[in-house]
Design a protein around this motif. Structure first.
Motif, mmCIF file in Angstrom:
data_model
loop_
_atom_site.group_PDB
_atom_site.id
_atom_site.type_symbol
_atom_site.label_atom_id
_atom_site.label_comp_id
_atom_site.label_asym_id
_atom_site.label_seq_id
_atom_site.Cartn_x
_atom_site.Cartn_y
_atom_site.Cartn_z
ATOM 1 N N LEU A 32 -5.518 -6.957 -8.462
ATOM 2 C CA LEU A 32 -5.301 -7.790 -7.279
ATOM 3 C C LEU A 32 -5.467 -6.905 -6.049
ATOM 4 C CD1 LEU A 32 -4.166 -10.641 -6.249
ATOM 5 C CD2 LEU A 32 -2.052 -9.362 -5.919
ATOM 6 N N TYR A 33 -6.309 -7.349 -5.130
ATOM 7 C CA TYR A 33 -6.471 -6.652 -3.856
ATOM 8 C C TYR A 33 -5.626 -7.365 -2.817
ATOM 9 C CZ TYR A 33 -10.105 -4.001 -6.081
ATOM 10 O OH TYR A 33 -10.771 -3.170 -6.938
ATOM 11 N N PRO A 34 -4.801 -6.617 -2.072
ATOM 12 C CA PRO A 34 -3.901 -7.238 -1.098
ATOM 13 C C PRO A 34 -4.646 -7.880 0.067
ATOM 14 C CG PRO A 34 -3.361 -4.905 -1.432
ATOM 15 C CD PRO A 34 -4.650 -5.169 -2.123
ATOM 16 N N VAL A 35 -4.039 -8.940 0.609
ATOM 17 C CA VAL A 35 -4.465 -9.507 1.882
ATOM 18 C C VAL A 35 -3.258 -9.410 2.800
ATOM 19 C CG1 VAL A 35 -5.227 -11.566 3.117
ATOM 20 C CG2 VAL A 35 -6.146 -11.075 0.834
ATOM 21 N N ARG A 36 -3.459 -8.710 3.910
ATOM 22 C CA ARG A 36 -2.381 -8.537 4.892
ATOM 23 C C ARG A 36 -2.912 -8.922 6.264
ATOM 24 N NH1 ARG A 36 -1.365 -3.614 1.725
ATOM 25 N NH2 ARG A 36 0.484 -4.014 0.469
ATOM 26 N N GLU A 37 -2.190 -9.811 6.917
ATOM 27 C CA GLU A 37 -2.586 -10.298 8.246
ATOM 28 C C GLU A 37 -4.028 -10.805 8.228
ATOM 29 O OE1 GLU A 37 -1.548 -7.541 11.360
ATOM 30 O OE2 GLU A 37 0.392 -7.138 10.440
ATOM 31 N N ASP A 38 -4.355 -11.585 7.204
ATOM 32 C CA ASP A 38 -5.669 -12.214 7.022
ATOM 33 C C ASP A 38 -6.805 -11.219 6.776
ATOM 34 O OD1 ASP A 38 -4.417 -14.660 7.402
ATOM 35 O OD2 ASP A 38 -4.946 -14.764 9.520
ATOM 36 N N ILE A 39 -6.475 -9.976 6.447
ATOM 37 C CA ILE A 39 -7.498 -8.961 6.206
ATOM 38 C C ILE A 39 -7.421 -8.497 4.751
ATOM 39 C CG2 ILE A 39 -8.359 -6.665 6.834
ATOM 40 C CD1 ILE A 39 -7.096 -7.167 9.609
ATOM 41 N N PRO A 40 -8.485 -8.729 3.973
ATOM 42 C CA PRO A 40 -8.503 -8.231 2.599
ATOM 43 C C PRO A 40 -8.613 -6.707 2.593
ATOM 44 C CG PRO A 40 -10.232 -9.876 2.968
ATOM 45 C CD PRO A 40 -9.671 -9.512 4.305
ATOM 46 N N VAL A 41 -7.770 -6.057 1.815
ATOM 47 C CA VAL A 41 -7.793 -4.598 1.693
ATOM 48 C C VAL A 41 -8.572 -4.275 0.420
ATOM 49 C CG1 VAL A 41 -6.400 -2.498 1.579
ATOM 50 C CG2 VAL A 41 -5.552 -4.494 2.850
ATOM 51 N N MET A 42 -9.864 -4.055 0.594
ATOM 52 C CA MET A 42 -10.766 -3.892 -0.543
ATOM 53 C C MET A 42 -11.063 -2.415 -0.811
ATOM 54 S SD MET A 42 -11.106 -7.034 -1.392
ATOM 55 C CE MET A 42 -12.348 -6.903 -2.656
ATOM 56 N N LEU A 43 -10.011 -1.646 -1.003
ATOM 57 C CA LEU A 43 -10.124 -0.234 -1.344
ATOM 58 C C LEU A 43 -9.679 -0.056 -2.790
ATOM 59 C CD1 LEU A 43 -8.488 1.217 1.885
ATOM 60 C CD2 LEU A 43 -10.933 1.107 1.355
ATOM 61 N N ILE A 44 -10.427 0.723 -3.555
ATOM 62 C CA ILE A 44 -10.111 0.907 -4.972
ATOM 63 C C ILE A 44 -8.662 1.337 -5.161
ATOM 64 C CG2 ILE A 44 -10.610 2.288 -7.041
ATOM 65 C CD1 ILE A 44 -13.562 2.327 -6.094
ATOM 66 N N ASP A 45 -8.214 2.339 -4.412
ATOM 67 C CA ASP A 45 -6.859 2.863 -4.579
ATOM 68 C C ASP A 45 -5.767 1.857 -4.208
ATOM 69 O OD1 ASP A 45 -7.772 5.256 -5.546
ATOM 70 O OD2 ASP A 45 -7.437 6.395 -3.702
ATOM 71 N N GLU A 46 -6.091 0.866 -3.389
ATOM 72 C CA GLU A 46 -5.104 -0.141 -2.973
ATOM 73 C C GLU A 46 -5.003 -1.311 -3.955
ATOM 74 O OE1 GLU A 46 -2.933 -0.038 -0.347
ATOM 75 O OE2 GLU A 46 -3.649 1.989 0.016
ATOM 76 N N GLY A 47 -5.918 -1.372 -4.916
ATOM 77 C CA GLY A 47 -5.859 -2.416 -5.929
ATOM 78 C C GLY A 47 -4.570 -2.313 -6.740
ATOM 79 N N ILE A 48 -4.022 -3.450 -7.109
ATOM 80 C CA ILE A 48 -2.761 -3.489 -7.854
ATOM 81 C C ILE A 48 -3.049 -3.946 -9.284
ATOM 82 C CG2 ILE A 48 -0.503 -4.585 -8.026
ATOM 83 C CD1 ILE A 48 -0.700 -4.983 -4.921
ATOM 84 N N PRO A 49 -2.869 -3.059 -10.275
ATOM 85 C CA PRO A 49 -3.049 -3.471 -11.660
ATOM 86 C C PRO A 49 -2.000 -4.536 -12.037
ATOM 87 C CG PRO A 49 -3.077 -1.083 -11.467
ATOM 88 C CD PRO A 49 -2.588 -1.631 -10.153
ATOM 89 N N LEU A 50 -2.478 -5.681 -12.492
ATOM 90 C CA LEU A 50 -1.569 -6.809 -12.744
ATOM 91 C C LEU A 50 -0.808 -6.704 -14.060
ATOM 92 C CD1 LEU A 50 -3.673 -9.727 -11.284
ATOM 93 C CD2 LEU A 50 -1.642 -8.652 -10.323
#
Length: 98
Positions: free
Chosen positions: A76-94
Motif C-alpha cells: 500500500l502506498y500512502p496518500v497524504r493531503e491528496d498526494i500519493p507517496v509513490m516511493l519504494i521505501d514508503e510502501g507499506i507491506p500489507l
C-alpha cells in the motif's frame, strides 16, 4: 474527473482519475488502485498501535488519508493531503495488517 474517498475521520481524499490511470508501483510496475475505506481504517489502527513498518523497515507514525494498493494486494502506498507517496521505501507491506 476526480475520485473521492473518505478516511475513517470522514476526510475526503481527491485523486484525479487520469493521474490514477498512469500511476504504477515504482518497484514492480504493477497497476495501483484506490484502497477501500475499510483497509485504510485497519492500516491506521496498526499505525496507532505502533505495529506498522514501511519497506525501509522504519515505523509508520503518521496516519493515512488514503492509499493506493498494488494489484497483487501486497503493498500500500500512502496518500497524504491528496498526494500519493509513490516511493519504494514508503510502501507499506500489507502482511502486517490483520
Amino acid at each position: 474527473m476526480r475520485d473521492i474517498v473518505s478516511d475513517a475521520a470522514g476526510k475526503k481524499v481527491n485523486l484525479d482519475k487520469d493521474l490514477l490511470a498512469i500511476l504504477c508501483c515504482p518497484e514492480t510496475k504493477q497497476a495501483v488502485a484506490l484502497a477501500d475505506e475499510q483497509l485504510i481504517q485497519k492500516v491506521n489502527g496498526a499505525i496507532e498501535r505502533g505495529a506498522l513498518k514501511n519497506k525501509a523497515h522504519k515505523p509508520v507514525t503518521e496516519k493515512l488519508d488514503g492509499g493506493l494498493i498494488r494489484s497483487d494486494n501486497k503493498i500500500l502506498y500512502p496518500v497524504r493531503e491528496d498526494i500519493p507517496v509513490m516511493l519504494i521505501d514508503e510502501g507499506i507491506p500489507l502482511e502486517q495488517v490483520s
